[in-house]
Design a protein around this motif. Structure first.
Motif, short mmCIF file in Angstrom:
data_model
loop_
_atom_site.label_atom_id
_atom_site.label_comp_id
_atom_site.label_asym_id
_atom_site.label_seq_id
_atom_site.Cartn_x
_atom_site.Cartn_y
_atom_site.Cartn_z
N VAL A 113 11.98 8.88 1.09
CA VAL A 113 10.57 8.83 1.45
C VAL A 113 10.38 7.87 2.63
O VAL A 113 11.29 7.14 3.00
N ASN A 114 9.19 7.87 3.19
CA ASN A 114 8.87 6.95 4.28
C ASN A 114 8.74 5.53 3.73
O ASN A 114 8.02 5.30 2.76
N PRO A 115 9.44 4.56 4.34
CA PRO A 115 9.39 3.18 3.83
C PRO A 115 7.99 2.59 3.76
O PRO A 115 7.63 1.94 2.77
N LEU A 116 7.19 2.80 4.81
CA LEU A 116 5.85 2.22 4.85
C LEU A 116 4.97 2.81 3.75
O LEU A 116 4.23 2.07 3.07
N GLU A 117 5.05 4.12 3.56
CA GLU A 117 4.25 4.76 2.50
C GLU A 117 4.68 4.27 1.13
O GLU A 117 3.84 3.99 0.26
N LYS A 118 5.99 4.14 0.93
CA LYS A 118 6.52 3.68 -0.36
C LYS A 118 6.07 2.27 -0.67
O LYS A 118 5.55 1.99 -1.76
N LEU A 119 6.26 1.37 0.28
CA LEU A 119 5.93 -0.04 0.04
C LEU A 119 4.42 -0.25 -0.11
O LEU A 119 3.98 -1.09 -0.90
N SER A 120 3.63 0.52 0.64
CA SER A 120 2.18 0.42 0.52
C SER A 120 1.71 0.92 -0.84
O SER A 120 0.86 0.30 -1.48
N ALA A 121 2.30 2.03 -1.28
CA ALA A 121 1.93 2.60 -2.58
C ALA A 121 2.30 1.65 -3.72
O ALA A 121 1.61 1.58 -4.74
N GLU A 122 3.38 0.91 -3.54
CA GLU A 122 3.83 -0.03 -4.55
C GLU A 122 3.07 -1.37 -4.49
O GLU A 122 3.28 -2.24 -5.33
N GLY A 123 2.21 -1.51 -3.48
CA GLY A 123 1.43 -2.73 -3.34
C GLY A 123 2.24 -3.94 -2.93
O GLY A 123 1.87 -5.08 -3.22
N LYS A 124 3.34 -3.72 -2.22
CA LYS A 124 4.22 -4.82 -1.85
C LYS A 124 3.90 -5.44 -0.50
O LYS A 124 4.45 -6.48 -0.14
N LEU A 125 3.04 -4.79 0.27
CA LEU A 125 2.70 -5.30 1.59
C LEU A 125 1.31 -5.92 1.60
O LEU A 125 0.37 -5.38 1.01
N ILE A 126 1.19 -7.04 2.28
CA ILE A 126 -0.10 -7.71 2.44
C ILE A 126 -0.84 -7.12 3.63
O ILE A 126 -2.05 -6.90 3.58
N THR A 127 -0.11 -6.85 4.69
CA THR A 127 -0.70 -6.30 5.92
C THR A 127 -1.09 -4.84 5.72
O THR A 127 -0.30 -4.06 5.21
#
Length: 213
Positions: A113-127
């Motif tokens: 999957v796309n890294p940005l979509e994955k990390l955003s969906a998991e709530g791991k990014l603040i930005t």
């Protein structure tokens, strides 16, 4: 001393007292204001460093190494691939996950999957996602970029991946009192932080901790 002279001296004295009080108030407030401004700016810098660390960890999961270029890391977020492991089924109370997998009760499926979509969906990014393209810019630095490097170090004969991302104190304190910035930098360098600024990771130790933690 006549009455007029006494009156003038009293008036002058009163003015001097007011001016002295104002000077003392300014002297006390100046470091307080500096501290508040510094803390506010630091929060924004640290939040970006935390997100750089999250992307680095995802990059390593995909590539078995950390990224040594921040532009490449951001490109990975938008255009790279991350492995997503999905589980299907429920582990019975009397079994471990490994046993359930072995018996086919629980199944796993790995997709890319796309890294940005994955990390955003998991709530791991603040930005926010739409601001990730500017993740490399140090807040309040007039466009300066986080310093970042990556590589390997030897630990007991084993090559271990490491990375470091940092923002020197002089980058995010532009426009602030120069002497106070110098003093703060010395305080950070000789204190718990061990560095005059904020950073995550280390090129000397296999850690991803920040000096703000």
């Amino acid at each position: 001393m006549n009455k007029t002279t006494r009156t003038i001296l009293l008036a002058v004295g009163a003015v001097l007292v007011v001016l002295m009080g104002f000077w003392l108030f300014t002297c006390i407030q100046k470091p307080v204001k500096f501290g508040a401004e510094y803390d506010m700016r630091s929060v924004e810098v640290i939040n970006k460093l935390k997100d750089i660390r999250v992307l680095q960890e995802q990059y390593k999961n995909t590539n078995n190494a950390y990224c040594n270029n921040i532009d490449s890391l951001i490109d990975f977020a938008f255009n790279g691939e991350a492995l997503l492991v999905q589980k299907f089924g429920t582990v019975p109370d009397n079994m471990t996950e490994a046993e359930a997998l072995k018996q086919g009760i629980l199944k796993r499926d790995t997709t890319k999957v796309n890294p940005l979509e994955k990390l955003s969906a998991e709530g791991k990014l603040i930005t926010p996602k739409d601001k990730i393209k500017d993740l490399k810019i140090i807040p309040y630095s007039n466009g300066q970029v986080f310093q970042m490097q990556a590589g390997t170090i030897d630990k007991g004969g084993v090559a271990v991946a490491v990375f470091e991302a940092k923002a020197p104190i002089e980058t995010y304190t532009l426009g602030m009192d120069v002497q106070m910035v110098i003093n703060k930098g010395k305080e950070l360098e000789t204190g718990f932080n061990g560095y005059a600024g904020w950073k995550v990771g280390s090129m000397d130790e296999p850690i991803t901790d920040g000096n703000f933690e």
